[in-house]
Design a protein around this motif. Structure first.
Motif, PDB file in Angstrom:
ATOM      1  N   LEU A   1       0.638  -0.887  -0.413  1.00  0.00           N
ATOM      2  CA  LEU A   1       0.180  -0.322   0.225  1.00  0.00           C
ATOM      3  C   LEU A   1       1.090   0.879   0.257  1.00  0.00           C
ATOM      4  CD1 LEU A   1      -2.955  -0.896   2.670  1.00  0.00           C
ATOM      5  CD2 LEU A   1      -2.677  -0.759  -0.039  1.00  0.00           C
TER       6      LEU A   1
ATOM      7  N   GLN B   1      -4.682   7.335   5.795  1.00  0.00           N
ATOM      8  CA  GLN B   1      -5.373   7.155   4.700  1.00  0.00           C
ATOM      9  C   GLN B   1      -6.532   5.787   4.964  1.00  0.00           C
ATOM     10  OE1 GLN B   1      -2.293   5.564   2.515  1.00  0.00           O
ATOM     11  NE2 GLN B   1      -2.051   4.282   3.313  1.00  0.00           N
TER      12      GLN B   1
ATOM     13  N   VAL C   1      -8.390   2.394   3.318  1.00  0.00           N
ATOM     14  CA  VAL C   1      -8.629   1.587   2.707  1.00  0.00           C
ATOM     15  C   VAL C   1      -9.955   0.898   2.073  1.00  0.00           C
ATOM     16  CG1 VAL C   1      -7.068  -0.755   1.323  1.00  0.00           C
ATOM     17  CG2 VAL C   1      -5.827   1.163   2.764  1.00  0.00           C
TER      18      VAL C   1
ATOM     19  N   TYR D   1      -9.823  -2.987  -4.476  1.00  0.00           N
ATOM     20  CA  TYR D   1      -9.843  -2.430  -3.153  1.00  0.00           C
ATOM     21  C   TYR D   1      -8.909  -0.819  -3.618  1.00  0.00           C
ATOM     22  CZ  TYR D   1      -4.296  -2.747  -3.512  1.00  0.00           C
ATOM     23  OH  TYR D   1      -2.902  -1.936  -3.986  1.00  0.00           O
TER      24      TYR D   1
ATOM     25  N   VAL E   1      -7.615   2.951  -2.356  1.00  0.00           N
ATOM     26  CA  VAL E   1      -7.259   3.871  -0.749  1.00  0.00           C
ATOM     27  C   VAL E   1      -7.382   5.547  -1.577  1.00  0.00           C
ATOM     28  CG1 VAL E   1      -4.768   4.619   0.323  1.00  0.00           C
ATOM     29  CG2 VAL E   1      -4.990   2.366  -1.343  1.00  0.00           C
TER      30      VAL E   1
ATOM     31  N   THR F   1      -2.977   3.834   7.821  1.00  0.00           N
ATOM     32  CA  THR F   1      -3.574   3.399   7.170  1.00  0.00           C
ATOM     33  C   THR F   1      -4.803   2.843   8.029  1.00  0.00           C
ATOM     34  OG1 THR F   1      -2.015   3.142   5.688  1.00  0.00           O
ATOM     35  CG2 THR F   1      -4.007   2.394   5.182  1.00  0.00           C
TER      36      THR F   1
END
Lengths: 232, 168
Positions: free
Chosen positions: B33, B42, B44, B74, B76, B105
């Protein structure tokens, strides 16, 4: 030259006429005293004046941001009983070392908050629960902000697969039954272990910290002899 | 003669189990990632396969589309540190609230559950471990999602303008 020094010199001249050497030494010592303490000022007995406490520099130790903290959740938290915004009690699971011998005592209370809670729903949807640590209450006036709370997000038992299977196997009737079927609620058991980090630098009064043993020497892994198995 | 022998050897080599295994085993590469931007966090969104493969999970925050994930995909997004509530809607709306921390994350799983007419999106908090278990997920095409977000915003703006003109 000060008045005291002049007086000493005059006295010395007067005494120097025919006095024995031992007395001269006394005179010198007397002179030294005169230099040290002006005659004009009366000798005051020494008194210790205590400075006001407020003016003393605070004796503190800094707990840096992002220090790992080991916590424990007090009381069971469940998606059935807790809603978003509910406060959750947490405690420090082990002393939090601030220096080699000073620490925040284990058992220090803190606050966490339920930030997401959803009950199990139709179609076997599992209950959901998410908690975030907010602070450790070091004292009534001093709170240590926390972040990065790590407790595996509690999800209840999902019956989605069972509901789907029921729907396929029994057709329309099964489908209706599957829609009514709900998942289990999410729960965090009492005394669950959790981890967090301090969110900011905090200066802690040394007087309120607990004295603990210095950490034992950590042996680097590389220096530990590796025992090789003998091949047969 | 040598050429024929070479051909036989090559055929034997190709048919041997070791080669077959080597060709088959695409070693599972761990998903790397992106690192959060300095001072930001962030989120996800990921959707492991399952039912409702044709339905996409469109994720919104305060009504504004922030991303979309299809089956085994996925996506982000960057997010300011703090509490964020995301929603996804089909015949019913589901919401999830997550705590975004700077330089970290957060993970949100989207699943499609049974609904009366169509599948219902179910957003739920997840962990890095949950994401790691979803080994089949691939990233959504960022350009495509950006275009879809822009289109959604235009549509919303046009809708708002239409509502304004109707009231005038």
């Amino acid at each position: 030259m000060s008045g005291a020094a002049l007086r000493f010199l005059n006295l010395f001249d007067y005494q120097a006429g025919g006095i024995a050497g031992g007395h001269r030494v006394n005179m010198i010592l007397y002179g030294a005293m005169l230099f040290a303490q002006p005659l004009a000022e009366p000798v005051q007995p020494a008194t210790i004046v205590e400075a006001p406490v407020a003016t003393l520099p605070a004796q503190t130790l800094r707990l840096p941001a992002l220090t790992p903290v080991r916590l424990r959740v007090i009381g069971e938290v469940s998606s059935k009983t807790h809603v978003k915004g509910d406060k959750v009690e947490i405690i420090l699971a082990e002393p939090l070392r601030v220096s080699a011998t000073l620490a925040i005592p284990a058992g220090t209370l803190g606050v966490a908050e339920v930030i997401h809670s959803a009950q199990g729903g139709m179609g076997g949807k599992a209950g959901e629960l998410l908690v975030a640590a907010r602070s450790l209450d070091f004292s009534p006036d001093l709170h240590i902000p926390l972040r990065s709370f790590r407790l595996a997000p509690a999800n209840g038992k999902s019956n989605e697969a069972l509901a789907m299977g029921l729907s396929i196997a029994v057709g329309v009737t099964g489908g209706i039954a599957a829609m009514v079927m709900t998942g289990g609620s999410a729960r965090i058991p009492d005394r669950s272990e959790a981890f967090a980090k301090t969110a900011a630098d905090v200066d802690l009064p040394i007087a309120q910290l607990q004295t603990i043993d210095a950490p034992s020497v950590i042996v680097p892994i590389s220096s530990v002899p590796i025992q090789m198995k003998e091949e047969k | 003669m040598i050429n024929k022998l070479s051909l036989v050897c090559l055929t034997a080599l190709l048919m041997s189990p070791s080669v077959a295994v080597a060709g088959k085993s695409d070693a599972k590469v761990a998903i790397v990632l992106p690192t959060p931007k300095p001072g930001k966090g962030q989120v996800v969104f990921f959707r492991p396969g399952g039912m409702g493969g044709a339905i996409k999970c469109t994720v919104r925050e305060n009504g504004k589309m922030v991303g979309r994930v299809g089956a085994n995909r996925y996506y982000v997004i960057d997010a300011e540190p703090g509490v964020h509530t995301f929603t996804a809607k089909s015949e019913a709306t589901d919401a999830v609230t997550v705590q975004v921390e700077s330089d970290e994350t957060a993970f949100v799983k989207c699943k499609i559950t049974m609904g009366m007419m169509v599948g219902r999106p179910n957003l739920s908090p997840a962990s890095e471990l949950d994401f790691a278990k979803a080994t089949k997920v691939k990233p959504m095409e960022a350009d495509k999602i950006a275009a879809e977000i822009a289109k959604d915003q235009d549509k919303k703006a046009a809708g708002a303008a239409g509502a304004d003109s109707a009231t005038e």
